[in-house]
Design a protein around this motif. Structure first.
Motif, PDB file in Angstrom:
ATOM      1  N   PHE A  75       0.813  -1.209   0.000  1.00 15.77           N
ATOM      2  CA  PHE A  75       0.000   0.000   0.000  1.00 15.77           C
ATOM      3  C   PHE A  75       0.853   1.269   0.000  1.00 15.77           C
ATOM      4  CE2 PHE A  75      -3.058  -3.128   1.115  1.00 15.77           C
ATOM      5  CZ  PHE A  75      -4.315  -2.602   0.881  1.00 15.77           C
ATOM      6  N   LEU A  76       2.166   1.137   0.189  1.00 13.32           N
ATOM      7  CA  LEU A  76       3.035   2.310   0.230  1.00 13.32           C
ATOM      8  C   LEU A  76       3.153   2.951  -1.152  1.00 13.32           C
ATOM      9  CD1 LEU A  76       5.976   1.064   2.488  1.00 13.32           C
ATOM     10  CD2 LEU A  76       4.161   2.653   3.107  1.00 13.32           C
ATOM     11  N   PRO A  77       3.435   4.262  -1.204  1.00  9.44           N
ATOM     12  CA  PRO A  77       3.630   4.931  -2.495  1.00  9.44           C
ATOM     13  C   PRO A  77       4.818   4.337  -3.252  1.00  9.44           C
ATOM     14  CG  PRO A  77       3.359   6.531  -0.717  1.00  9.44           C
ATOM     15  CD  PRO A  77       3.519   5.201  -0.065  1.00  9.44           C
ATOM     16  N   THR A  78       4.687   4.255  -4.560  1.00 12.09           N
ATOM     17  CA  THR A  78       5.769   3.721  -5.392  1.00 12.09           C
ATOM     18  C   THR A  78       6.206   4.710  -6.466  1.00 12.09           C
ATOM     19  OG1 THR A  78       4.122   2.647  -6.821  1.00 12.09           O
ATOM     20  CG2 THR A  78       5.080   1.316  -5.043  1.00 12.09           C
ATOM     21  N   THR A  79       5.787   5.974  -6.338  1.00 12.87           N
ATOM     22  CA  THR A  79       6.154   6.994  -7.323  1.00 12.87           C
ATOM     23  C   THR A  79       7.005   8.095  -6.701  1.00 12.87           C
ATOM     24  OG1 THR A  79       4.083   8.200  -6.902  1.00 12.87           O
ATOM     25  CG2 THR A  79       4.070   6.578  -8.683  1.00 12.87           C
ATOM     26  N   LYS A  80       7.558   7.820  -5.539  1.00 11.32           N
ATOM     27  CA  LYS A  80       8.319   8.832  -4.810  1.00 11.32           C
ATOM     28  C   LYS A  80       9.774   8.402  -4.680  1.00 11.32           C
ATOM     29  CE  LYS A  80       8.352  11.273  -0.348  1.00 11.32           C
ATOM     30  NZ  LYS A  80       7.682  11.411   0.972  1.00 11.32           N
ATOM     31  N   LYS A  81      10.682   9.372  -4.762  1.00 11.93           N
ATOM     32  CA  LYS A  81      12.101   9.088  -4.568  1.00 11.93           C
ATOM     33  C   LYS A  81      12.497   9.457  -3.151  1.00 11.93           C
ATOM     34  CE  LYS A  81      16.634   9.531  -6.676  1.00 11.93           C
ATOM     35  NZ  LYS A  81      17.432  10.065  -7.797  1.00 11.93           N
ATOM     36  N   TYR A  82      13.030   8.503  -2.421  1.00 10.96           N
ATOM     37  CA  TYR A  82      13.368   8.711  -1.013  1.00 10.96           C
ATOM     38  C   TYR A  82      14.856   9.001  -0.801  1.00 10.96           C
ATOM     39  CZ  TYR A  82       8.747   6.757  -0.002  1.00 10.96           C
ATOM     40  OH  TYR A  82       7.390   6.531   0.066  1.00 10.96           O
ATOM     41  N   CYS A  83      15.685   8.579  -1.715  1.00 16.00           N
ATOM     42  CA  CYS A  83      17.125   8.717  -1.519  1.00 16.00           C
ATOM     43  C   CYS A  83      17.664   9.938  -2.261  1.00 16.00           C
ATOM     44  CB  CYS A  83      17.840   7.460  -1.999  1.00 16.00           C
ATOM     45  SG  CYS A  83      17.625   7.130  -3.778  1.00 16.00           S
ATOM     46  N   THR A  84      18.918  10.292  -1.964  1.00 15.49           N
ATOM     47  CA  THR A  84      19.604  11.395  -2.633  1.00 15.49           C
ATOM     48  C   THR A  84      20.935  10.895  -3.168  1.00 15.49           C
ATOM     49  OG1 THR A  84      20.655  12.105  -0.564  1.00 15.49           O
ATOM     50  CG2 THR A  84      18.525  13.104  -1.127  1.00 15.49           C
ATOM     51  N   PRO A  85      21.474  11.540  -4.208  1.00 14.07           N
ATOM     52  CA  PRO A  85      22.749  11.074  -4.793  1.00 14.07           C
ATOM     53  C   PRO A  85      23.893  11.021  -3.800  1.00 14.07           C
ATOM     54  CG  PRO A  85      21.660  12.653  -6.244  1.00 14.07           C
ATOM     55  CD  PRO A  85      20.893  12.658  -4.962  1.00 14.07           C
ATOM     56  N   LEU A 196     -10.832 -11.358  -1.660  1.00 17.22           N
ATOM     57  CA  LEU A 196      -9.753 -10.717  -0.920  1.00 17.22           C
ATOM     58  C   LEU A 196      -9.373  -9.429  -1.636  1.00 17.22           C
ATOM     59  CD1 LEU A 196      -7.513 -13.831  -0.167  1.00 17.22           C
ATOM     60  CD2 LEU A 196      -9.283 -12.820   1.272  1.00 17.22           C
ATOM     61  N   VAL A 197      -9.621  -8.302  -0.978  1.00 17.23           N
ATOM     62  CA  VAL A 197      -9.384  -6.995  -1.586  1.00 17.23           C
ATOM     63  C   VAL A 197      -8.035  -6.454  -1.115  1.00 17.23           C
ATOM     64  CG1 VAL A 197     -10.294  -4.667  -1.928  1.00 17.23           C
ATOM     65  CG2 VAL A 197     -11.871  -6.592  -1.591  1.00 17.23           C
ATOM     66  N   THR A 198      -7.184  -6.056  -2.047  1.00 16.74           N
ATOM     67  CA  THR A 198      -5.869  -5.546  -1.698  1.00 16.74           C
ATOM     68  C   THR A 198      -5.505  -4.413  -2.641  1.00 16.74           C
ATOM     69  OG1 THR A 198      -3.583  -6.194  -1.190  1.00 16.74           O
ATOM     70  CG2 THR A 198      -4.585  -7.163  -3.156  1.00 16.74           C
ATOM     71  N   TYR A 199      -4.283  -3.921  -2.518  1.00 13.49           N
ATOM     72  CA  TYR A 199      -3.782  -2.873  -3.410  1.00 13.49           C
ATOM     73  C   TYR A 199      -2.400  -3.284  -3.891  1.00 13.49           C
ATOM     74  CZ  TYR A 199      -2.086   1.646  -5.098  1.00 13.49           C
ATOM     75  OH  TYR A 199      -1.568   2.646  -5.886  1.00 13.49           O
ATOM     76  N   ASN A 200      -2.172  -3.134  -5.186  1.00 16.03           N
ATOM     77  CA  ASN A 200      -0.895  -3.513  -5.791  1.00 16.03           C
ATOM     78  C   ASN A 200      -0.601  -4.996  -5.546  1.00 16.03           C
ATOM     79  OD1 ASN A 200       1.515  -3.425  -7.121  1.00 16.03           O
ATOM     80  ND2 ASN A 200       2.435  -1.835  -5.849  1.00 16.03           N
ATOM     81  N   ALA A 201      -1.515  -5.824  -5.998  1.00  6.75           N
ATOM     82  CA  ALA A 201      -1.391  -7.274  -5.797  1.00  6.75           C
ATOM     83  C   ALA A 201      -0.140  -7.833  -6.461  1.00  6.75           C
ATOM     84  CB  ALA A 201      -2.635  -7.979  -6.335  1.00  6.75           C
ATOM     85  N   GLU A 276      -1.486   9.582  -9.551  1.00  8.17           N
ATOM     86  CA  GLU A 276      -2.919   9.706  -9.298  1.00  8.17           C
ATOM     87  C   GLU A 276      -3.552   8.389  -8.878  1.00  8.17           C
ATOM     88  OE1 GLU A 276      -4.075  13.350 -12.372  1.00  8.17           O
ATOM     89  OE2 GLU A 276      -4.051  11.277 -13.088  1.00  8.17           O
ATOM     90  N   LEU A 277      -2.851   7.291  -9.136  1.00 12.79           N
ATOM     91  CA  LEU A 277      -3.377   5.968  -8.784  1.00 12.79           C
ATOM     92  C   LEU A 277      -2.818   5.441  -7.470  1.00 12.79           C
ATOM     93  CD1 LEU A 277      -3.293   4.231 -12.294  1.00 12.79           C
ATOM     94  CD2 LEU A 277      -5.263   5.223 -11.118  1.00 12.79           C
ATOM     95  N   GLU A 278      -2.016   6.275  -6.770  1.00  8.61           N
ATOM     96  CA  GLU A 278      -1.491   5.857  -5.474  1.00  8.61           C
ATOM     97  C   GLU A 278      -2.648   5.645  -4.496  1.00  8.61           C
ATOM     98  OE1 GLU A 278       1.348   4.896  -4.908  1.00  8.61           O
ATOM     99  OE2 GLU A 278       2.929   6.166  -5.752  1.00  8.61           O
ATOM    100  N   PHE A 279      -2.462   4.732  -3.561  1.00  8.37           N
ATOM    101  CA  PHE A 279      -3.537   4.424  -2.613  1.00  8.37           C
ATOM    102  C   PHE A 279      -3.914   5.637  -1.775  1.00  8.37           C
ATOM    103  CE2 PHE A 279      -5.095   2.885   1.527  1.00  8.37           C
ATOM    104  CZ  PHE A 279      -6.209   2.199   1.085  1.00  8.37           C
ATOM    105  N   CYS A 280      -2.942   6.463  -1.402  1.00  6.77           N
ATOM    106  CA  CYS A 280      -3.248   7.646  -0.592  1.00  6.77           C
ATOM    107  C   CYS A 280      -4.149   8.604  -1.350  1.00  6.77           C
ATOM    108  CB  CYS A 280      -1.959   8.337  -0.150  1.00  6.77           C
ATOM    109  SG  CYS A 280      -0.878   8.851  -1.507  1.00  6.77           S
ATOM    110  N   ARG A 281      -4.009   8.661  -2.674  1.00 10.99           N
ATOM    111  CA  ARG A 281      -4.876   9.522  -3.479  1.00 10.99           C
ATOM    112  C   ARG A 281      -6.279   8.927  -3.570  1.00 10.99           C
ATOM    113  NH1 ARG A 281      -1.758  12.913  -6.846  1.00 10.99           N
ATOM    114  NH2 ARG A 281      -3.764  13.781  -7.558  1.00 10.99           N
TER     115      ARG A 281
END
Length: 288
Positions: A75-85, A196-201, A276-281
């Motif tokens: 369920f976590l976002p997968t369109t975000k960058k968490y690290c830095t160079p 069974l309902v989930t997100y990003n199966a 726009e398809l992230e679960f938080c949205r």
């Protein structure tokens, strides 16, 4: 859900009574501290508008000798960058950088599978209760229930699958063997009467397919064992079962019981961006 065999049977029976159940696979990953949420602002004492960062509610963390672990899910976002160079090497599986392959989620260490549903109200009238169980399946008028089915090694128990010997030991006591817990999980996935309902199966189910490919030596015997738990979903206890009663479970790789909110959202809005398809949205549009 698997502290003892009786408890596992009760859990499976409860799930079998539902029409829809929310579920997610829970991974155990190195702690990153990325997943935080803002707490409500405190307007008292002249601190208007100030917000604090608080640890994500429901996060599981444990010390495993060398490192601190946290629980993540699909369920976590997968369109975000968490690290830095210039920062440390990225350990977030859902970061958009090229240092992590999401396909590797298949062999990632697991806490287990979490199931959430609304239980039925207890009915003192036996006849009415019987009618509810057959005609009103999944009414969900009672309290919300959350169950965790551990799918990794637990305290003081033999590890049935060699590849899981390097996984962190979950601080639970389970009398149900690790192999039986996986067979019960398979029975849940193959049970078509409960959705069974989930997100990003795609991400959430990778460990299951990896398990089939690497841990199961005899699929026929595995299906037979899973059939026993399939009858529990129908309300038949293990003690009352006979081998002739066992249903034939066919696992062709298609899990028809799983509904993926990400896939459905994309089908309804094919031109929407990944963000726009992230679960938080999606959640923001359905606050209930």
């Amino acid at each position: 859900a698997a502290q003892c065999m009786e408890g596992l049977q009760q859990f499976l029976t409860a799930v079998g009574r539902q029409k829809y159940v929310a579920f997610s696979m829970l991974f155990l990953d190195p702690y990153t501290g990325h997943y935080t949420t803002a707490t409500p602002s405190d307007d008292g004492g002249g601190k208007k508008g100030r917000k604090k960062k608080a640890a994500r509610s429901g996060k599981f963390a444990q010390k495993d000798g060398r490192e601190c672990l946290e629980c993540t899910s699909s369920f976590l976002p997968t369109t975000k960058k968490y690290c830095t160079p210039k920062g440390d090497a990225c350990t977030a599986w859902n970061c958009t950088c090229d240092q992590k392959l999401r396909a590797m989620r298949g062999r990632a260490a697991l806490l287990g599978a979490m199931f959430v549903f609304r239980g039925s109200v207890e009915n003192k009238d036996d006849d009415a209760a019987a009618a509810t169980s057959t005609e009103g399946k999944g009414r969900g008028d009672g309290e919300w229930k959350c169950y965790l089915l551990p799918l990794g090694p637990t305290h003081d128990q033999e590890i049935d699958y060699a590849r899981m010997s390097s996984w962190p030991v979950i601080p639970f006591h389970c009398d149900v063997s690790l192999a039986d817990r996986w067979k019960a999980f398979e029975a849940l996935l193959l049970n078509q009467s409960t959705k069974l309902v989930t997100y990003n199966a795609t991400v959430s189910l990778l460990p299951y397919y990896h398990h089939l490919a690497n841990d199961i030596t005899n699929q026929k015997d595995s299906n037979l064992e899973s059939s026993k738990f399939a009858l529990c979903l129908a309300g038949v206890s293990l003690d009352a079962q006979s081998e002739s009663d066992l249903p034939k479970l066919s696992n062709d790789g298609y899990l028809r019981s799983v509904w993926d909110l990400l896939l459905v959202s994309w089908m309804l809005r094919a031109h929407a961006t990944d963000d726009e398809l992230e679960f938080c949205r999606i959640q923001a549009g359905f606050v209930h």
